[in-house]
Enzyme design. Sequence first.
Site, short mmCIF file in Angstrom:
data_model
loop_
_atom_site.label_atom_id
_atom_site.label_comp_id
_atom_site.label_asym_id
_atom_site.label_seq_id
_atom_site.Cartn_x
_atom_site.Cartn_y
_atom_site.Cartn_z
N LYS A 69 0.83 -1.11 -0.14
CA LYS A 69 -0.16 -0.08 0.12
C LYS A 69 0.68 1.21 0.02
CE LYS A 69 -4.12 -1.78 2.21
NZ LYS A 69 -5.11 -1.57 3.24
N ASN A 90 -4.95 1.94 -1.61
CA ASN A 90 -5.55 0.75 -1.95
C ASN A 90 -6.21 0.51 -3.27
OD1 ASN A 90 -7.69 1.82 -1.58
ND2 ASN A 90 -8.70 0.46 0.06
N ALA A 132 -0.96 2.09 15.13
CA ALA A 132 -0.70 3.60 14.54
C ALA A 132 -0.12 2.97 13.11
CB ALA A 132 0.30 4.26 15.32
N GLY A 134 -0.53 1.49 8.64
CA GLY A 134 -1.21 1.86 7.79
C GLY A 134 -2.56 1.98 7.67
N ALA A 135 -3.23 1.04 8.46
CA ALA A 135 -4.58 1.23 8.52
C ALA A 135 -5.29 2.23 9.34
CB ALA A 135 -5.42 -0.15 9.08
N GLY A 243 -14.52 -6.78 11.00
CA GLY A 243 -14.45 -5.65 10.05
C GLY A 243 -14.73 -6.07 8.71
P1 NAP Z 1 0.64 -2.35 9.95
O1 NAP Z 1 0.91 -1.04 9.16
O2 NAP Z 1 1.71 -3.50 9.76
O3 NAP Z 1 0.41 -1.99 11.59
C1 NAP Z 1 0.22 -2.84 12.56
C2 NAP Z 1 -0.23 -2.14 13.76
O4 NAP Z 1 -0.49 -3.23 14.65
C3 NAP Z 1 1.01 -1.38 14.47
O5 NAP Z 1 0.77 -0.24 14.98
C4 NAP Z 1 1.72 -2.38 15.38
O6 NAP Z 1 2.44 -1.77 16.34
C5 NAP Z 1 0.43 -3.17 15.75
N1 NAP Z 1 0.92 -4.39 16.46
C6 NAP Z 1 1.06 -5.49 15.82
N2 NAP Z 1 1.24 -6.54 16.72
C7 NAP Z 1 0.88 -6.04 17.89
C8 NAP Z 1 0.87 -6.86 19.09
N3 NAP Z 1 1.13 -7.89 19.09
N4 NAP Z 1 0.46 -5.98 20.32
C9 NAP Z 1 0.16 -4.65 19.85
N5 NAP Z 1 0.10 -3.99 18.90
C10 NAP Z 1 0.79 -4.80 17.73
O7 NAP Z 1 -0.80 -3.20 9.58
P2 NAP Z 1 -2.13 -2.30 9.02
O8 NAP Z 1 -2.16 -2.16 7.51
O9 NAP Z 1 -2.26 -0.90 9.81
O10 NAP Z 1 -3.45 -3.54 9.35
C11 NAP Z 1 -4.00 -3.52 10.67
C12 NAP Z 1 -5.14 -4.34 10.71
O11 NAP Z 1 -5.97 -3.83 9.95
C13 NAP Z 1 -4.59 -5.74 9.86
O12 NAP Z 1 -5.47 -6.66 10.83
C14 NAP Z 1 -5.55 -5.60 8.75
O13 NAP Z 1 -5.97 -6.91 8.15
C15 NAP Z 1 -6.58 -4.89 9.14
N6 NAP Z 1 -7.38 -4.25 7.75
C16 NAP Z 1 -8.62 -4.38 7.68
C17 NAP Z 1 -9.26 -3.87 6.53
C18 NAP Z 1 -10.50 -4.01 6.34
O14 NAP Z 1 -11.00 -3.87 4.91
N7 NAP Z 1 -11.43 -4.69 7.09
C19 NAP Z 1 -8.66 -2.60 5.81
C20 NAP Z 1 -7.21 -2.35 6.13
C21 NAP Z 1 -6.47 -3.07 7.20
P3 NAP Z 1 3.86 -1.05 16.52
O15 NAP Z 1 3.94 0.34 15.66
O16 NAP Z 1 4.43 -0.95 17.74
O17 NAP Z 1 4.74 -2.11 15.52
#
Ligand code: NAP
Length: 279
Positions: A69, A90, A132, A134-135, A243
């Site tokens: 993304k 996206n 914090a 990408g989502a 979601g």
């Molecule tokens: P990302 O950029 O990799 O960010 C992951 C986030 O989760 C970071 O803030 C990270 O914290 C935190 N994290 C990871 N493991 C953790 C743990 N064990 N305990 C606490 N915090 C933790 O991922 P993303 O793109 O933002 O996606 C996040 C979620 O949203 C995913 O599950 C994705 O599938 C979902 N999503 C769903 C949709 C939908 O259409 N429903 C769309 C987009 C995303 P740190 O900064 O400390 O590493």
Amino acid sequence: MSAAVDEYGVFGHPVAHSFSPFIHGFFARATGQQMSYRAYDVAPEEFSARVKDFFGGGGRGLNITLPHKIAAVETAQELTARAAHAAAVNTLALQDDNVVLGDNTDGAGLVRDLCDNLRIVITQRRLLVLGAGGATRGVLAPILALEPAIVVIANRTPERAEALAAAFADLGVTQGVGFAHVGDTPFDLIINATSASLSGDIPPIPAGALGPETVCYDLAYGRSAMAFVRWAKHSGCRRAVQGLGMLVEQAAESFRLWRGVRPETAPVIAALKERVGSV
Ligand code: NAP
């Protein structure tokens, strides 16, 4: 002789699990659009070349999912304002002038699901966003546009939450903290935008942040949302939701950008719930 069919798809890595071909196939049949939609497993080092090949070969539009993304921001030739603000793309769409436009429909999808499908009020409410990454970056602007009283962003790495809160402070009241500093006053809405559930973890927020009127929403869906949704229900919140609705609504926004028609989403959400089961 059958007419040529417009080609669409999703680029991700891995991508075999993606529901996007099912969702867009459903939309295409329901709206009578002549189009194909396929999932493409694209490694990060090939991303930019594969996008060029896809559009060079007559492709009309792509969804972009993890881990591409952010790379897609550079690949797009033009960005919508919401994609620029999110610094993440996206959706790519070939426009009539042959320019590849990058958009981010995640935030609009979440807001549609929260406000239209689930009838959750955001205006003047206290919101807690966990994560914090990408989502979170993608959903903050559309959420702040609804004028909540405050959006507290809490993250395992507090500096990333603080940086995001500062980056969006021009759009509303934001605060970035570590999980321990979320406070003990219940929030109206808690959105889990971490990927913690994937490993069965729950962000360690103070118990008082969740009360009997709190609605909890996990951006993840299916098995991935199970840990957070179950934890929220056991903690006594008013409602806990996965979601899936956001997934379908962000897809509908992409479909509208590509085809100029917004498909009905309720039948697809219902069909997907049948497939993944309730959590
Ligand atoms: P990302 O950029 O990799 O960010 C992951 C986030 O989760 C970071 O803030 C990270 O914290 C935190 N994290 C990871 N493991 C953790 C743990 N064990 N305990 C606490 N915090 C933790 O991922 P993303 O793109 O933002 O996606 C996040 C979620 O949203 C995913 O599950 C994705 O599938 C979902 N999503 C769903 C949709 C939908 O259409 N429903 C769309 C987009 C995303 P740190 O900064 O400390 O590493």
